[in-house]
Design a protein around this motif. Sequence first.
Motif, PDB file in Angstrom:
ATOM      1  N   VAL A 134      26.674  52.472  73.231  1.00  0.00           N
ATOM      2  CA  VAL A 134      27.095  52.373  74.627  1.00  0.00           C
ATOM      3  C   VAL A 134      28.617  52.443  74.724  1.00  0.00           C
ATOM      4  N   GLY A 135      29.302  51.776  73.806  1.00  0.00           N
ATOM      5  CA  GLY A 135      30.756  51.817  73.798  1.00  0.00           C
ATOM      6  C   GLY A 135      31.283  53.242  73.672  1.00  0.00           C
ATOM      7  N   PHE A 136      30.717  54.003  72.752  1.00  0.00           N
ATOM      8  CA  PHE A 136      31.151  55.389  72.554  1.00  0.00           C
ATOM      9  C   PHE A 136      30.888  56.232  73.803  1.00  0.00           C
ATOM     10  N   LEU A 137      29.709  56.072  74.400  1.00  0.00           N
ATOM     11  CA  LEU A 137      29.380  56.833  75.606  1.00  0.00           C
ATOM     12  C   LEU A 137      30.323  56.498  76.761  1.00  0.00           C
ATOM     13  N   LEU A 138      30.690  55.227  76.886  1.00  0.00           N
ATOM     14  CA  LEU A 138      31.590  54.826  77.965  1.00  0.00           C
ATOM     15  C   LEU A 138      33.013  55.319  77.718  1.00  0.00           C
ATOM     16  N   VAL A 139      33.420  55.376  76.459  1.00  0.00           N
ATOM     17  CA  VAL A 139      34.735  55.945  76.133  1.00  0.00           C
ATOM     18  C   VAL A 139      34.805  57.383  76.636  1.00  0.00           C
ATOM     19  N   LYS A 140      33.740  58.150  76.381  1.00  0.00           N
ATOM     20  CA  LYS A 140      33.695  59.545  76.839  1.00  0.00           C
ATOM     21  C   LYS A 140      33.586  59.615  78.356  1.00  0.00           C
ATOM     22  N   LEU A 141      32.767  58.746  78.932  1.00  0.00           N
ATOM     23  CA  LEU A 141      32.527  58.762  80.372  1.00  0.00           C
ATOM     24  C   LEU A 141      33.792  58.451  81.161  1.00  0.00           C
ATOM     25  N   PHE A 142      34.550  57.461  80.679  1.00  0.00           N
ATOM     26  CA  PHE A 142      35.759  57.055  81.387  1.00  0.00           C
ATOM     27  C   PHE A 142      37.008  57.796  80.917  1.00  0.00           C
ATOM     28  N   GLY A 143      36.843  58.695  79.963  1.00  0.00           N
ATOM     29  CA  GLY A 143      37.961  59.523  79.535  1.00  0.00           C
ATOM     30  C   GLY A 143      39.028  58.808  78.749  1.00  0.00           C
ATOM     31  N   LEU A 144      38.670  57.712  78.076  1.00  0.00           N
ATOM     32  CA  LEU A 144      39.659  57.023  77.246  1.00  0.00           C
ATOM     33  C   LEU A 144      39.957  57.855  76.006  1.00  0.00           C
ATOM     34  N   THR A 145      41.200  57.827  75.562  1.00  0.00           N
ATOM     35  CA  THR A 145      41.593  58.580  74.382  1.00  0.00           C
ATOM     36  C   THR A 145      42.471  57.721  73.482  1.00  0.00           C
ATOM     37  N   GLY A 146      42.693  58.209  72.270  1.00  0.00           N
ATOM     38  CA  GLY A 146      43.647  57.584  71.358  1.00  0.00           C
ATOM     39  C   GLY A 146      43.379  56.125  71.091  1.00  0.00           C
ATOM     40  N   ALA A 147      44.453  55.348  71.114  1.00  0.00           N
ATOM     41  CA  ALA A 147      44.392  53.936  70.732  1.00  0.00           C
ATOM     42  C   ALA A 147      43.519  53.117  71.675  1.00  0.00           C
ATOM     43  N   LEU A 148      43.504  53.451  72.962  1.00  0.00           N
ATOM     44  CA  LEU A 148      42.662  52.703  73.902  1.00  0.00           C
ATOM     45  C   LEU A 148      41.183  52.916  73.585  1.00  0.00           C
ATOM     46  N   ALA A 149      40.817  54.135  73.213  1.00  0.00           N
ATOM     47  CA  ALA A 149      39.433  54.431  72.852  1.00  0.00           C
ATOM     48  C   ALA A 149      39.035  53.662  71.598  1.00  0.00           C
ATOM     49  N   VAL A 150      39.910  53.666  70.600  1.00  0.00           N
ATOM     50  CA  VAL A 150      39.639  52.930  69.362  1.00  0.00           C
ATOM     51  C   VAL A 150      39.518  51.437  69.660  1.00  0.00           C
ATOM     52  N   GLY A 151      40.377  50.918  70.541  1.00  0.00           N
ATOM     53  CA  GLY A 151      40.326  49.508  70.904  1.00  0.00           C
ATOM     54  C   GLY A 151      38.991  49.116  71.505  1.00  0.00           C
ATOM     55  N   LEU A 152      38.443  49.978  72.366  1.00  0.00           N
ATOM     56  CA  LEU A 152      37.144  49.679  72.965  1.00  0.00           C
ATOM     57  C   LEU A 152      36.044  49.691  71.910  1.00  0.00           C
ATOM     58  N   MET A 153      36.154  50.606  70.947  1.00  0.00           N
ATOM     59  CA  MET A 153      35.157  50.665  69.878  1.00  0.00           C
ATOM     60  C   MET A 153      35.262  49.470  68.941  1.00  0.00           C
ATOM     61  N   ILE A 154      36.463  48.920  68.806  1.00  0.00           N
ATOM     62  CA  ILE A 154      36.622  47.730  67.960  1.00  0.00           C
ATOM     63  C   ILE A 154      35.814  46.567  68.521  1.00  0.00           C
ATOM     64  N   ILE A 155      35.940  46.303  69.824  1.00  0.00           N
ATOM     65  CA  ILE A 155      35.191  45.191  70.402  1.00  0.00           C
ATOM     66  C   ILE A 155      33.698  45.491  70.405  1.00  0.00           C
ATOM     67  N   ALA A 156      33.336  46.769  70.530  1.00  0.00           N
ATOM     68  CA  ALA A 156      31.919  47.140  70.483  1.00  0.00           C
ATOM     69  C   ALA A 156      31.332  46.949  69.095  1.00  0.00           C
ATOM     70  N   ALA A 157      32.176  46.983  68.064  1.00  0.00           N
ATOM     71  CA  ALA A 157      31.702  46.820  66.685  1.00  0.00           C
ATOM     72  C   ALA A 157      31.643  45.366  66.258  1.00  0.00           C
ATOM     73  N   CYS A 158      32.262  44.469  67.027  1.00  0.00           N
ATOM     74  CA  CYS A 158      32.333  43.057  66.627  1.00  0.00           C
ATOM     75  C   CYS A 158      31.001  42.345  66.856  1.00  0.00           C
ATOM     76  N   PRO A 159      30.731  41.330  66.061  1.00  0.00           N
ATOM     77  CA  PRO A 159      29.507  40.542  66.264  1.00  0.00           C
ATOM     78  C   PRO A 159      29.684  39.549  67.399  1.00  0.00           C
TER      79      PRO A 159
END
Length: 311
Positions: free
Chosen positions: A70-95
Amino acid sequence: MLFSHSSPSINLCKPMESNVLTAVFLPLALAFIMMGMGLSLRPDDFRRIALAPKAAIIGLAAQLVLLPVVGFLLVKLFGLTGALAVGLMIIAACPGGPTSNLVSHLARGDLALSISLTAVSSVITIVTIPLIVNLSIGWFGEEGSVTLPVLRTIIQIMGVTLIPVAIGMFIRHRNPVFSKKSERPVKIISAVFFTLIVIAALLKEREQLPTFFMLTGPAVLTLNAVTMSAGFALALAFGLSARQRLTVAIESGIQNGTMGIMIAATLLQNSVMVIPVAMYGILMYGSAVLVIFLGNKYIRPEKTKPELEIS
């Protein structure tokens, strides 16, 4: 893609200098928080996964698979790129973190399931976090600015999560009375630590905070709402009880924000990647309050059973 944000005035891949906060205080704070979680754990919490695997497997699937997807799909949906995109994936990967256990307790969820999911996911994500984050770094074009060595990262995350949890469990085993007395003050101190960490992260970028909120706020809010709703729906589809459904939803949306900030600030040393993580850490409390309200309204109180106690 719903949104586009090309802003030449903002450096979305700038590194941050290591300081006492990111190099020392942040890892120590996370270790303290995880030790506090260990004080509420018993070996039975891990054995429960094998004894009642259905709810646990669904919860882990929602947390470890559904959330990053879901995190990856939302990154694409909202057009996040670069460090902001990676930041969103970091929280999506956390337990999930100790906060999810507290929310499950206050919302009348299945506390034993919550503790089990948090404990097991914290072990599994020691391996999955560096893999997901490294894939995100490469996918979103940040491989030239940062890197996350898999083996070293696994060792570092173990040092601030798994080992402190084991120490907390050992203390509980040797001195359960002390653990019971310590549980409340440790939770309070942990909450204070987390609050200070988030405030420090946001203050560092205070000048660009309104811009970062416009860029990541909608994505962060959507990630939280979608993952909690999807976790609940998945649990409902597999016929879990009301308490289990509530807990799976909570574990799907209440993440270990302190761990996410440590990965971005300490391991990757990128202040922009911290922003989505810190914002998620703040905004998820809104959904937590809502879930607690709904749980207390629609789920009848249950008498505490000895095997469900965490203290």
